[in-house]
Write a protein that holds these residues in place. Structure first.
Motif, PDB file in Angstrom:
ATOM      1  N   LEU A  42      56.768 -12.468  27.764  1.00 49.78           N
ATOM      2  CA  LEU A  42      57.886 -12.089  26.919  1.00 49.78           C
ATOM      3  C   LEU A  42      58.329 -10.669  27.300  1.00 49.78           C
ATOM      4  O   LEU A  42      57.478  -9.811  27.545  1.00 49.78           O
ATOM      5  N   ASP A  84      43.758 -17.547  22.375  1.00 50.31           N
ATOM      6  CA  ASP A  84      44.397 -18.297  23.456  1.00 50.31           C
ATOM      7  C   ASP A  84      43.377 -19.332  23.932  1.00 50.31           C
ATOM      8  O   ASP A  84      42.168 -19.119  23.813  1.00 50.31           O
ATOM      9  N   ILE A  85      43.858 -20.415  24.486  1.00 51.15           N
ATOM     10  CA  ILE A  85      42.969 -21.464  24.992  1.00 51.15           C
ATOM     11  C   ILE A  85      42.218 -20.992  26.245  1.00 51.15           C
ATOM     12  O   ILE A  85      41.172 -21.527  26.608  1.00 51.15           O
ATOM     13  N   PHE A 116      48.780 -17.644  20.757  1.00 50.93           N
ATOM     14  CA  PHE A 116      49.029 -17.974  22.181  1.00 50.93           C
ATOM     15  C   PHE A 116      49.227 -16.627  22.889  1.00 50.93           C
ATOM     16  O   PHE A 116      50.292 -16.366  23.461  1.00 50.93           O
ATOM     17  N   THR A 176      51.495  -9.348  25.293  1.00 47.60           N
ATOM     18  CA  THR A 176      52.727  -8.563  25.096  1.00 47.60           C
ATOM     19  C   THR A 176      53.037  -8.320  23.613  1.00 47.60           C
ATOM     20  O   THR A 176      53.354  -7.190  23.223  1.00 47.60           O
ATOM     21  N   GLU A 234      54.808 -16.634  20.965  1.00 46.88           N
ATOM     22  CA  GLU A 234      55.573 -17.479  21.884  1.00 46.88           C
ATOM     23  C   GLU A 234      54.568 -18.503  22.419  1.00 46.88           C
ATOM     24  O   GLU A 234      53.742 -18.176  23.264  1.00 46.88           O
ATOM     25  N   LYS A 269      52.536 -17.782  33.632  1.00 52.53           N
ATOM     26  CA  LYS A 269      52.523 -18.321  32.265  1.00 52.53           C
ATOM     27  C   LYS A 269      53.752 -17.882  31.491  1.00 52.53           C
ATOM     28  O   LYS A 269      53.987 -18.330  30.389  1.00 52.53           O
ATOM     29  N   GLY A 270      54.491 -16.961  32.052  1.00 53.48           N
ATOM     30  CA  GLY A 270      55.696 -16.493  31.371  1.00 53.48           C
ATOM     31  C   GLY A 270      55.342 -15.365  30.432  1.00 53.48           C
ATOM     32  O   GLY A 270      54.477 -15.510  29.570  1.00 53.48           O
ATOM     33  N   HIS A 282      40.551 -19.802  21.567  1.00 52.13           N
ATOM     34  CA  HIS A 282      40.748 -20.894  20.600  1.00 52.13           C
ATOM     35  C   HIS A 282      41.885 -21.812  21.062  1.00 52.13           C
ATOM     36  O   HIS A 282      42.968 -21.341  21.411  1.00 52.13           O
ATOM     37  N   ASP A 283      41.600 -23.118  21.028  1.00 49.91           N
ATOM     38  CA  ASP A 283      42.641 -24.107  21.322  1.00 49.91           C
ATOM     39  C   ASP A 283      43.296 -24.471  19.992  1.00 49.91           C
ATOM     40  O   ASP A 283      42.628 -24.969  19.080  1.00 49.91           O
ATOM     41  N   ILE A 284      44.582 -24.231  19.904  1.00 50.46           N
ATOM     42  CA  ILE A 284      45.271 -24.406  18.617  1.00 50.46           C
ATOM     43  C   ILE A 284      45.190 -25.850  18.100  1.00 50.46           C
ATOM     44  O   ILE A 284      45.304 -26.091  16.905  1.00 50.46           O
ATOM     45  N   GLY A 314      48.396 -14.982  25.545  1.00 52.50           N
ATOM     46  CA  GLY A 314      48.650 -14.725  26.964  1.00 52.50           C
ATOM     47  C   GLY A 314      48.073 -13.370  27.346  1.00 52.50           C
ATOM     48  O   GLY A 314      46.940 -13.041  26.993  1.00 52.50           O
ATOM     49  N   SER A 315      48.880 -12.556  28.043  1.00 53.14           N
ATOM     50  CA  SER A 315      48.334 -11.244  28.422  1.00 53.14           C
ATOM     51  C   SER A 315      48.604 -10.179  27.346  1.00 53.14           C
ATOM     52  O   SER A 315      48.410  -8.991  27.579  1.00 53.14           O
TER      53      SER A 315
HETATM   54  C1  LIG Z   1      54.083 -18.460  27.120  1.00 53.15           C
HETATM   55  S1  LIG Z   1      52.419 -17.962  27.213  1.00 53.15           S
HETATM   56  C2  LIG Z   1      52.377 -16.648  26.068  1.00 53.15           C
HETATM   57  C3  LIG Z   1      52.817 -15.395  26.738  1.00 53.15           C
HETATM   58  C4  LIG Z   1      52.646 -14.178  25.907  1.00 53.15           C
HETATM   59  N1  LIG Z   1      53.634 -14.166  24.803  1.00 53.15           N
HETATM   60  C5  LIG Z   1      52.829 -12.951  26.790  1.00 53.15           C
HETATM   61  O1  LIG Z   1      53.910 -12.376  26.816  1.00 53.15           O
HETATM   62  O2  LIG Z   1      51.893 -12.612  27.486  1.00 53.15           O
HETATM   63  C6  LIG Z   1      51.608 -19.240  26.395  1.00 53.15           C
HETATM   64  C7  LIG Z   1      50.107 -19.121  26.267  1.00 53.15           C
HETATM   65  O3  LIG Z   1      49.652 -20.228  25.511  1.00 53.15           O
HETATM   66  C8  LIG Z   1      48.348 -20.566  25.951  1.00 53.15           C
HETATM   67  N2  LIG Z   1      48.073 -21.933  25.502  1.00 53.15           N
HETATM   68  C9  LIG Z   1      48.516 -23.118  26.058  1.00 53.15           C
HETATM   69  N3  LIG Z   1      48.058 -24.139  25.343  1.00 53.15           N
HETATM   70  C10 LIG Z   1      47.325 -23.638  24.302  1.00 53.15           C
HETATM   71  C11 LIG Z   1      46.612 -24.214  23.225  1.00 53.15           C
HETATM   72  N4  LIG Z   1      46.538 -25.522  23.078  1.00 53.15           N
HETATM   73  N5  LIG Z   1      45.998 -23.391  22.342  1.00 53.15           N
HETATM   74  C12 LIG Z   1      46.067 -22.028  22.495  1.00 53.15           C
HETATM   75  N6  LIG Z   1      46.710 -21.440  23.513  1.00 53.15           N
HETATM   76  C13 LIG Z   1      47.346 -22.221  24.414  1.00 53.15           C
HETATM   77  C14 LIG Z   1      48.405 -20.362  27.437  1.00 53.15           C
HETATM   78  O4  LIG Z   1      47.107 -20.147  27.982  1.00 53.15           O
HETATM   79  C15 LIG Z   1      49.329 -19.158  27.570  1.00 53.15           C
HETATM   80  O5  LIG Z   1      48.585 -17.968  27.693  1.00 53.15           O
END
Ligand SMILES: C[S@@+](CC[C@H](N)C(=O)[O-])C[C@H]1O[C@@H](n2cnc3c(N)ncnc32)[C@H](O)[C@@H]1O
Length: 398
Positions: free
Chosen positions: A196, A245-246, A224, A229, A295, A193-194, A277-279, A226-227
């Motif tokens: 940061l 996060d979704i 968003f 960071t 991010e 998922k990438g 939560h889905d944004i 993710g894990s």
């Molecule tokens: C680039 S990653 C974030 C990484 C985070 N900054 C990290 O370092 O761990 C993007 C995240 O957005 C989430 N995501 C994708 N679509 C989404 C949505 N519609 N609503 C909320 N989260 C979403 C993904 O599940 C993912 O975990």
């Protein structure tokens, strides 16, 4: 009192970070370029405490008038090193192009200076060891730590830009081990998922600072997460964190990483709330936050430059995500100190036709409240050599 910061790999971000926390830290920037920042600071301020909060600076120290006088007062008269040899290193920093080219001559000057300091110490009955490496004009943070130079002696810096020339004594170097520990040793990572880099996450959290009061703790929301960071760095700075996060797995990963930070005594309390939560869905909860730092999803993982068609496809996919984020930021009324900030990564893509920046498309709703230019003269970008996506950091305030 004057101090210096040596900047990391992305000087624009490093300067913006220092500038944004300058009021809360009683610090006033008087000189800056791509290598260093010189600032005026109140003599009671705890300089290393401020420095350890930063993600973008690799070294901090005091500007001094006369190195020999400083060494005499602080190391010779005080008999500072009780056992063994005093260790010292010398670094030269220069933002002058010509000087960068005359590396060999400067190395000679540096060695000459080192020998002169060694002789000065010897004349004053202090045995010393001059720690130097063969090529570099800069003593790396790794060498400073490994050789315990700051515990067993000092590092003197000669810092040059144009006609300005400063002498500096290092007070601290970046906790590179801490950043890398959180990057590589935390239990939950999600490379796909990438993630940061923690240093960039730290810089973004500092760019979200809106209070001039250094004891004010902010509430930072990453929708968003993710894990986690960004939330980890926010918590380490004493903030409260909210993560959504979704994806339920990401929520669990964030929680796991926060629990790990508590187990490792990096933080004391669980100042965090995470939920799925889905944004793109309506958000009805009304809670207080000071800043959204995030991010978002940046599109599929890219291994090579893309065509304009592919670029347009990604932009179409990301548009609703950024629209929802903009809406959420504008509509949510939660305010504590009367201001809210959004610090967000926007991707810039490497296409066959050069770099394409969709910022204007993504953030058109927020155009009037963008304040990036008030914090930095230059774009705030982060990339690695050879990367296909450049992270562009934008700041908004309402
Ligand atoms: C680039 S990653 C974030 C990484 C985070 N900054 C990290 O370092 O761990 C993007 C995240 O957005 C989430 N995501 C994708 N679509 C989404 C949505 N519609 N609503 C909320 N989260 C979403 C993904 O599940 C993912 O975990």
């Amino acid at each position: 009192m004057k101090i210096f910061f040596i900047l990391g790999r992305k000087p624009s971000l490093s300067i913006a970070e220092i500038y944004n926390i300058s009021n809360r830290s009683n610090l006033h920037i008087i000189d800056s370029n791509e290598i260093f920042v010189i600032a005026e600071i109140n003599s009671e301020t705890n300089i290393t405490e401020i420095f350890y909060r930063l993600g973008g600076s690799v070294k901090v120290g005091l500007i001094i008038e006369d190195p020999y006088k400083y060494i005499e007062e602080n190391f010779i008269s005080k008999n500072a090193i009780k056992s063994g040899k005093l260790r010292f290193a010398v670094s030269f920093y220069s933002s002058n192009k010509l000087e960068i080219d005359s590396q060999k001559k400067q190395k000679k000057d540096q060695v000459k200076l080192g020998i002169s300091i060694k002789n000065f110490l010897k004349d004053n009955n202090v045995n010393s060891q001059f720690i130097t490496n063969n090529k570099d004009l800069i003593t790396s943070s790794v060498l400073i730590e490994k050789k315990k130079i700051l515990k067993r002696g000092f590092e003197l810096n000669l810092i040059k830009a144009g006609n300005s020339r400063y002498w500096g004594m290092t007070l601290a170097v970046q906790d590179f081990e801490g950043f890398s520990f959180r990057d590589y040793d935390r239990p939950a990572v999600n490379k796909q998922k990438g993630m940061l880099p923690p240093k960039l996450a730290r810089i973004m959290v500092n760019l979200a600072n809106i209070s001039d009061n250094s004891s004010y703790k902010q509430t930072i929301w990453d929708p968003f997460c993710g894990s986690g960071t960004i939330l980890m760095e926010a918590l380490l700075l004493g903030n409260s964190a909210i993560g959504s996060d979704i994806d339920q797995i990401s929520i669990d990963e964030t929680q796991k990483n926060v629990d790990w930070m508590i187990r490792k005594s990096l933080i004391k309390e669980q100042n965090v709330k995470v939920f799925k939560h889905d944004i793109r869905q309506p958000f009805n909860e009304n809670f207080n936050f000071d800043a959204i730092v995030t991010e978002p999803y940046l599109g599929p993982v890219l291994k090579s430059p893309i065509s304009i068609d592919e670029y347009e496809k990604i932009v179409t996919e990301l548009m609703p995500i950024y629209d929802s984020l903009s809406n959420l930021f504008i509509k949510n009324s939660g305010m504590i100190v009367g201001k809210n900030r959004l610090v967000v990564v926007i991707p810039i893509f490497k296409t066959f036709d050069g770099w394409k920046d969709p910022s204007d498309l993504f953030m058109k709703l927020l155009k009037k409240i963008e304040i990036t230019h008030k914090i930095s003269k230059y774009p705030l970008q982060w990339d690695r050599p050879g990367s296909i996506i450049r992270r562009n950091i934008k700041i908004f305030e309402k």
